[in-house]
Scaffold this motif. Structure first.
Motif, PDB file in Angstrom:
ATOM      1  N   TRP A 391       0.827  -1.200   0.000  1.00 37.47           N
ATOM      2  CA  TRP A 391       0.000   0.000   0.000  1.00 37.47           C
ATOM      3  C   TRP A 391       0.859   1.247   0.000  1.00 37.47           C
ATOM      4  CZ3 TRP A 391      -5.054  -0.382  -0.895  1.00 37.47           C
ATOM      5  CH2 TRP A 391      -5.669  -1.619  -0.681  1.00 37.47           C
ATOM      6  N   GLU A 392       0.436   2.221  -0.813  1.00 37.82           N
ATOM      7  CA  GLU A 392       1.104   3.517  -0.906  1.00 37.82           C
ATOM      8  C   GLU A 392       0.063   4.616  -0.711  1.00 37.82           C
ATOM      9  OE1 GLU A 392       4.321   3.680  -1.406  1.00 37.82           O
ATOM     10  OE2 GLU A 392       4.885   1.771  -2.300  1.00 37.82           O
ATOM     11  N   TYR A 393       0.530   5.840  -0.488  1.00 40.65           N
ATOM     12  CA  TYR A 393      -0.397   6.955  -0.302  1.00 40.65           C
ATOM     13  C   TYR A 393      -0.833   7.540  -1.636  1.00 40.65           C
ATOM     14  CZ  TYR A 393       0.825   6.784   4.598  1.00 40.65           C
ATOM     15  OH  TYR A 393       1.007   6.372   5.894  1.00 40.65           O
ATOM     16  N   MET A 394      -2.120   7.889  -1.715  1.00 35.81           N
ATOM     17  CA  MET A 394      -2.678   8.484  -2.931  1.00 35.81           C
ATOM     18  C   MET A 394      -2.297   9.957  -3.041  1.00 35.81           C
ATOM     19  SD  MET A 394      -6.493   6.998  -3.625  1.00 35.81           S
ATOM     20  CE  MET A 394      -6.742   5.375  -4.314  1.00 35.81           C
ATOM     21  N   LEU A 395      -2.678  10.545  -4.164  1.00 37.68           N
ATOM     22  CA  LEU A 395      -2.396  11.942  -4.453  1.00 37.68           C
ATOM     23  C   LEU A 395      -3.042  12.867  -3.429  1.00 37.68           C
ATOM     24  CD1 LEU A 395      -3.176  11.714  -8.241  1.00 37.68           C
ATOM     25  CD2 LEU A 395      -0.924  12.166  -7.298  1.00 37.68           C
ATOM     26  N   PRO A 396      -2.503  14.071  -3.240  1.00 43.84           N
ATOM     27  CA  PRO A 396      -3.117  15.025  -2.314  1.00 43.84           C
ATOM     28  C   PRO A 396      -4.583  15.312  -2.633  1.00 43.84           C
ATOM     29  CG  PRO A 396      -0.939  15.780  -2.945  1.00 43.84           C
ATOM     30  CD  PRO A 396      -1.240  14.590  -3.802  1.00 43.84           C
ATOM     31  N   VAL A 397      -4.922  15.345  -3.921  1.00 42.74           N
ATOM     32  CA  VAL A 397      -6.307  15.639  -4.267  1.00 42.74           C
ATOM     33  C   VAL A 397      -7.242  14.553  -3.746  1.00 42.74           C
ATOM     34  CG1 VAL A 397      -6.175  14.522  -6.536  1.00 42.74           C
ATOM     35  CG2 VAL A 397      -7.847  16.348  -6.144  1.00 42.74           C
ATOM     36  N   ARG A 414      -5.149   5.191   0.492  1.00 41.65           N
ATOM     37  CA  ARG A 414      -3.979   4.448   0.037  1.00 41.65           C
ATOM     38  C   ARG A 414      -4.337   3.608  -1.179  1.00 41.65           C
ATOM     39  NH1 ARG A 414      -0.111   3.780   4.311  1.00 41.65           N
ATOM     40  NH2 ARG A 414       0.310   1.623   3.766  1.00 41.65           N
ATOM     41  N   TRP A 415      -3.389   3.483  -2.090  1.00 45.07           N
ATOM     42  CA  TRP A 415      -3.569   2.643  -3.263  1.00 45.07           C
ATOM     43  C   TRP A 415      -2.604   1.472  -3.181  1.00 45.07           C
ATOM     44  CZ3 TRP A 415       0.391   2.061  -7.037  1.00 45.07           C
ATOM     45  CH2 TRP A 415       1.495   2.912  -6.864  1.00 45.07           C
ATOM     46  N   TYR A 416      -2.921   0.416  -3.932  1.00 50.47           N
ATOM     47  CA  TYR A 416      -2.133  -0.810  -3.844  1.00 50.47           C
ATOM     48  C   TYR A 416      -1.199  -0.913  -5.040  1.00 50.47           C
ATOM     49  CZ  TYR A 416      -0.918  -5.580  -2.625  1.00 50.47           C
ATOM     50  OH  TYR A 416      -0.228  -6.708  -2.239  1.00 50.47           O
ATOM     51  N   ASP A 417       0.105  -0.878  -4.763  1.00 53.49           N
ATOM     52  CA  ASP A 417       1.107  -1.102  -5.802  1.00 53.49           C
ATOM     53  C   ASP A 417       1.205  -2.600  -6.053  1.00 53.49           C
ATOM     54  OD1 ASP A 417       3.328  -1.360  -7.390  1.00 53.49           O
ATOM     55  OD2 ASP A 417       4.742  -0.489  -5.973  1.00 53.49           O
ATOM     56  N   ARG A 418       0.733  -3.043  -7.207  1.00 53.74           N
ATOM     57  CA  ARG A 418       0.631  -4.466  -7.506  1.00 53.74           C
ATOM     58  C   ARG A 418       1.898  -5.046  -8.117  1.00 53.74           C
ATOM     59  NH1 ARG A 418      -4.124  -5.848  -6.374  1.00 53.74           N
ATOM     60  NH2 ARG A 418      -3.677  -7.967  -7.042  1.00 53.74           N
ATOM     61  N   LEU A 419       2.878  -4.209  -8.413  1.00 50.18           N
ATOM     62  CA  LEU A 419       4.054  -4.694  -9.134  1.00 50.18           C
ATOM     63  C   LEU A 419       5.205  -4.991  -8.185  1.00 50.18           C
ATOM     64  CD1 LEU A 419       4.111  -2.401 -12.298  1.00 50.18           C
ATOM     65  CD2 LEU A 419       2.996  -4.613 -11.965  1.00 50.18           C
ATOM     66  N   THR A 420       5.943  -6.018  -8.493  1.00 47.67           N
ATOM     67  CA  THR A 420       7.208  -6.301  -7.824  1.00 47.67           C
ATOM     68  C   THR A 420       8.106  -7.030  -8.818  1.00 47.67           C
ATOM     69  OG1 THR A 420       8.279  -7.380  -5.940  1.00 47.67           O
ATOM     70  CG2 THR A 420       6.305  -8.448  -6.818  1.00 47.67           C
TER      71      THR A 420
END
Length: 919
Positions: A391-397, A414-420
């Motif tokens: 999980w990462e943080y979304m844009l300020p908007v 938070r959005w989910y970074d699906r890549l590794t």
């Protein structure tokens, strides 16, 4: 020192060495040993008046792997050439001397053998025998020999073995042979030369281990120091076709520094520079011609926030990512500063000032619309592909939208970074096969301008929806265009709520096919208009888990909602890892609780007992429970023992121990002994008779710790006791319960130990401001051996000058360690490999978590801001669910769940009882 080496003589020497293997050892002399280099990566507290940089505290010898070694046998005999192996050892044999003994000395060169498996025709440097070499030359390109030096001599005679351990730089070691003849050059430059080639070797090994084939790295390259004022990789300099890494002049020694106590940071900064420039060399190997000519003045003077051209941004972004990946730090080039390239934007503006999360000032300098050509953002995109999913943080908007007065979403979006891509299979394949010139395509009508990394990613993974959606989300969340896959926000609508059945029927709309499998949802609820919203699910869940079939762009599904008595209104949320959509449902109170949901989720209730705080109990610290007895470290008092066996809702006090001016906080128990401690004392108490606990022994430290000691752990005969800046004291619990000092552990990386946990011969030392040290105590429990450090990516909130990593709880059965990090939530570590713990989950919180307790599949927490107690279902750590929440006026510091009750210490309010009401 011998300054010449004829290639033919070296080859003859090697053949002599080969022939030696066929004869009896008694016919030969043997010379062997280990080569060491003085390393200052961790040096500190240097002073400008030091006469010898070898005395800098924190310096250490490290093995010199794959370094060039020449064993010299005197003026009348041929010398032998070899390289050290992976353990830093060298070995040669030579025919016995004709007369007398050989007078032997060792000459070492700053010349690294990178890989012997590469064919000679593509070796980086073929001037000397045995494979792929990298030289570190003198001052400029006219010098013939790399930095080098030699030892004093020693004698070896017929059939003898001479061991010559060689030490480059540093103070030397008794019985060892120091390289001291530097031909009147400044010895620091020579040490820097040896250090630098070892750094390049480390980067090369990392690249090979991460799926960059050794046959891809074939161009000749040399290192030179000092050359100019700017470090750079120069692809085409004399001799023709040889690349050079020019290293700028450095201030690396005490008499050169204004702030000499940062000497280690200076050396590590040199490491980051070298790896960055080597990253350029690796890209040059596969590109032949780089996208941006390094001599092009348009790309000079670039910086992390520069937005010059897409080509410059891509070339520099790759090198910055490479440095971060090699050093396993998500900072620019893997440096020691806080220029984090992973997190994009500010999370949760309401807490920004307090938490400090996501504040990276350089991002504010990137002009809007030019993120795709910013080298920092290019590096960040590659890092987000490379690093683990999460999980990462979304844009300020998006953070601002979640705080709309009609929404008030209770957690950061938070959005989910699906890549590794930890082995660079995807990244390196595109770099090697397609030579992208920039991150995204140029805005032009000619086909050949569509040469961006994003274009080749689409080509390669057009049928791989997860990878396609994954990079689209990464780019979008860095405000980079994702053409031709434009972003459309998903929509959620509530068609109706069945309060008695705890079901809501919702319609979800998603126009982008590549995003549909990766939609997430969650629900927030509040009991009344004066209560704060809370999340039903601590982690957003995939919409696909709800079932249903897409009909065009829409999906109809049923969603489980809380029991009716627990909410007055709800907020439904859906996001596609790029944009979120909120739907407020004002349903009014009433209805029945309805029992379990169709998903099998139980909903508990927590009720504060009328009894409230136990009478006579002062402020409480931590607690332990054993055999139905509750042991409480009573702050400002001592130890209290309560009987939970017959009247857990109104426990009787069985016994107590008091001590004047005693402020116990931590507590532990083993058999009939209870251990409690404060800032300068540790007591061991005999509790075989709970009605009469009495001290057996005590231990006092001088000077006292500078704050309340939080860590106390008993493990197999030893007591581990954190004492703030005094470090960790290790006490032996001897026969009869007598205490003796067995050892002390103090680390510059953890001067504020707040807790300590032992598991499977491993200590986990929790540091308030940094993270967690991993220490091995398998062989020497009184002298912990440092293994590694887990650094928390986002620092905890600072309260009263302290950042709090407050409580830990161990689940030994499931090999899990839970660590409360106040506002950051609860980190869950997998201890399956005890000495290499990994983060299995992060349970986000609605407040500042201070205390933790486990009971079955439930995790109970105390929150101090706002005050409250929460029950969380952790049967599935990927999808933790809030089971119940009880708002409390008093902040809770520590918690213990036992049977049907939760016991909470609440500062000056003492100990409170909370009943768990099962569904």
């Amino acid at each position: 020192m011998k300054r010449t080496l004829m290639l033919i003589l070296a080859l003859v020497s090697l053949s002599t060495m080969t022939a030696a293997s066929a004869a009896e050892d008694s016919d030969f002399v043997t010379v062997e040993g280990t080569v060491y280099i003085w390393n200052l990566d961790n040096a500190y507290n240097a002073t400008a008046d030091m006469d010898d940089f070898a005395d800098i505290p924190g310096g250490e010898y490290r093995i010199a792997r794959n370094i060039y070694v020449e064993v010299e046998f005197g003026w009348f005999s041929l010398d032998l050439v070899t390289y050290t192996d992976e353990s830093g050892r060298y070995w040669v044999q030579k025919r016995n001397p004709w007369i007398g003994d050989y007078s032997v000395n060792i000459e070492v060169w700053a010349n690294i053998l990178l890989d012997t498996s590469i064919p000679d025709e593509i070796n980086q440097v073929n001037m000397f025998p045995a494979g792929t070499d990298l030289f570190f030359f003198y001052e400029g390109r006219t010098n013939i020999y790399p930095y080098n030096g030699e030892t004093d001599t020693a004698l070896v005679g017929d059939g003898e073995t001479l061991v010559m351990d060689v030490y480059i730089g540093g103070p030397g070691v008794d019985g060892g042979y120091s390289v001291s003849d530097w031909w009147d050059e400044y010895p620091g430059d020579h040490l820097l030369g040896f250090y630098s080639v070892e750094v390049i070797r480390d980067a090369y090994v990392w690249a090979i281990n991460h799926n960059i084939p050794n046959t891809d790295i074939y161009r000749e390259v040399s290192l030179m120091y000092p050359v100019g004022d700017t470090a750079k990789y120069a692809p085409f300099n004399l001799p023709a076709g040889v690349g050079h890494i020019d290293v700028d002049s450095r201030k690396l020694y005490p008499d050169e520094l204004m702030f000499p106590d940062s000497i280690g940071e200076q050396w590590q900064d040199l490491r980051t520079t070298l790896i960055h420039e080597y990253g350029h060399k690796i890209m040059h190997d596969v590109y032949t011609v780089l996208p941006m000519d390094f001599q092009d003045p348009k790309c000079t003077g670039h910086s992390i926030d520069a937005t010059i051209t897409g080509e410059c941004g891509w070339v520099e972004g790759w090198a910055e990512f490479f440095g971060a990946a090699v050093q396993d730090r998500q900072t620019v080039n893997g440096g020691l500063d806080d220029s984090n390239i992973e997190h994009t934007h500010h999370p949760y503006p309401l807490r920004l000032a307090a938490s400090g999360l996501g504040v990276y000032e350089w991002r504010d300098l990137v002009d809007d619309g030019e993120q795709s050509i910013c080298e920092g953002e290019n590096a960040a995109v590659l890092w987000d592909i490379y690093d683990p999913k999460g999980w990462e943080y979304m844009l300020p908007v998006q953070q601002e939208a979640s705080q709309d007065p009609t929404v008030r979403w209770p957690a950061p979006m938070r959005w989910y970074d699906r890549l590794t891509d930890p082995h660079l299979e995807a990244i390196w394949t595109i770099i090697r096969e397609d030579d992208p010139d920039r991150l995204t395509d140029e805005d032009a009508s000619f086909e050949y301008t569509n040469d961006g990394f994003w274009k080749y990613w689409r080509d390669n993974y057009s049928s791989d929806t997860e990878r396609l959606h994954g990079l689209k989300a990464i780019l979008y969340n860095r405000e980079i265009e994702t053409d031709p896959y434009t972003e459309n926000s998903p929509i959620i609508e509530v068609l109706g709520v069945d309060r008695s059945a705890r079901k809501a029927q919702v319609r979800i709309t998603e126009a982008d096919p590549e995003d549909r499998p990766f939609l997430y949802y969650n629900i927030a609820y509040r009991k009344d208009s004066t209560s704060p919203y809370r999340l039903v699910q601590y982690t957003d869940r995939l919409v696909s888990t709800l079932g249903g079939t897409w009909e065009g762009n829409t999906l109809l599904v049923d969603v489980t909602v809380p029991p009716a008595v627990n909410y007055s209104d709800l907020i439904f949320m859906v996001h596609d890892s790029m944009q979120a959509y909120f739907y407020a449902y004002m349903g009014g109170a009433g209805g029945s609780s309805g029992g379990s949901s169709g998903g099998g989720e139980a909903w508990q209730e927590l009720t504060l007992m009328d009894k409230g705080a136990l009478p006579g109990l002062p402020a409480g610290g931590r607690m332990v429970e054993k055999d139905g007895l509750l042991y409480v470290a009573a702050l400002g008092d001592g130890l209290r023992i309560y009987d939970l066996r017959t009247h857990p809702n109104d426990p009787d006090e069985l016994g107590s121990f008091t001590s004047t001016d005693f402020l116990p906080w931590p507590i532990d128990i083993d058999g009939n002994y209870v251990f409690i401690a404060d800032t300068d004392q540790v007591f061991i108490l005999d509790v075989s008779d709970p009605g009469n606990p009495h001290p057996v022994d005590e231990f006092t430290i001088e000077p006292p710790a500078d704050f309340i000691t939080l860590g106390l752990e008993y493990y197999e005969g030893y007591l581990y006791y954190t004492a703030g800046y005094e470090g960790m004291y290790i006490l032996k619990v001897n026969e009869g319960g007598m205490l003796s000092l067995a050892g002390n552990y103090r680390s510059e990386d953890c001067l504020d130990g707040s807790d300590v946990v032992a598991y499977s011969d491993t200590l986990y030392l929790i540091c308030e401001t940094q993270g967690m040290q991993i220490l091995d105590i398998s062989n020497t429990p009184a002298s912990p051996r440092y293994i590694g450090f887990w650094e928390i990516a986002t620092p905890s909130i600072e309260i009263g000058g302290r950042r709090l990593h407050e409580d830990t709880v161990l689940d030994a059965n499931n090999k899990l360690l839970y660590m409360a990090v106040t506002w950051d939530g609860i980190y869950v570590f997998d201890l399956s490999t005890p000495q290499s713990p990994t983060v299995k989950a992060i349970i986000k919180s609605n407040g500042a978590v201070f205390g933790l307790s486990l009971l079955g599949d439930a995790l109970y927490t105390t929150e101090s801001w706002p005050g409250g107690v929460t029950a969380i279902d952790i049967s599935n750590l990927d999808e933790p669910v809030e089971l119940a929440y009880l708002d409390r006026a008093n902040p809770g510091f520590n918690i213990l769940a036992a049977g049907d009750y939760v016991y909470v210490t609440e500062g000056t309010s003492g100990l409170s009882l909370i009943k768990i009401v099962q569904p």
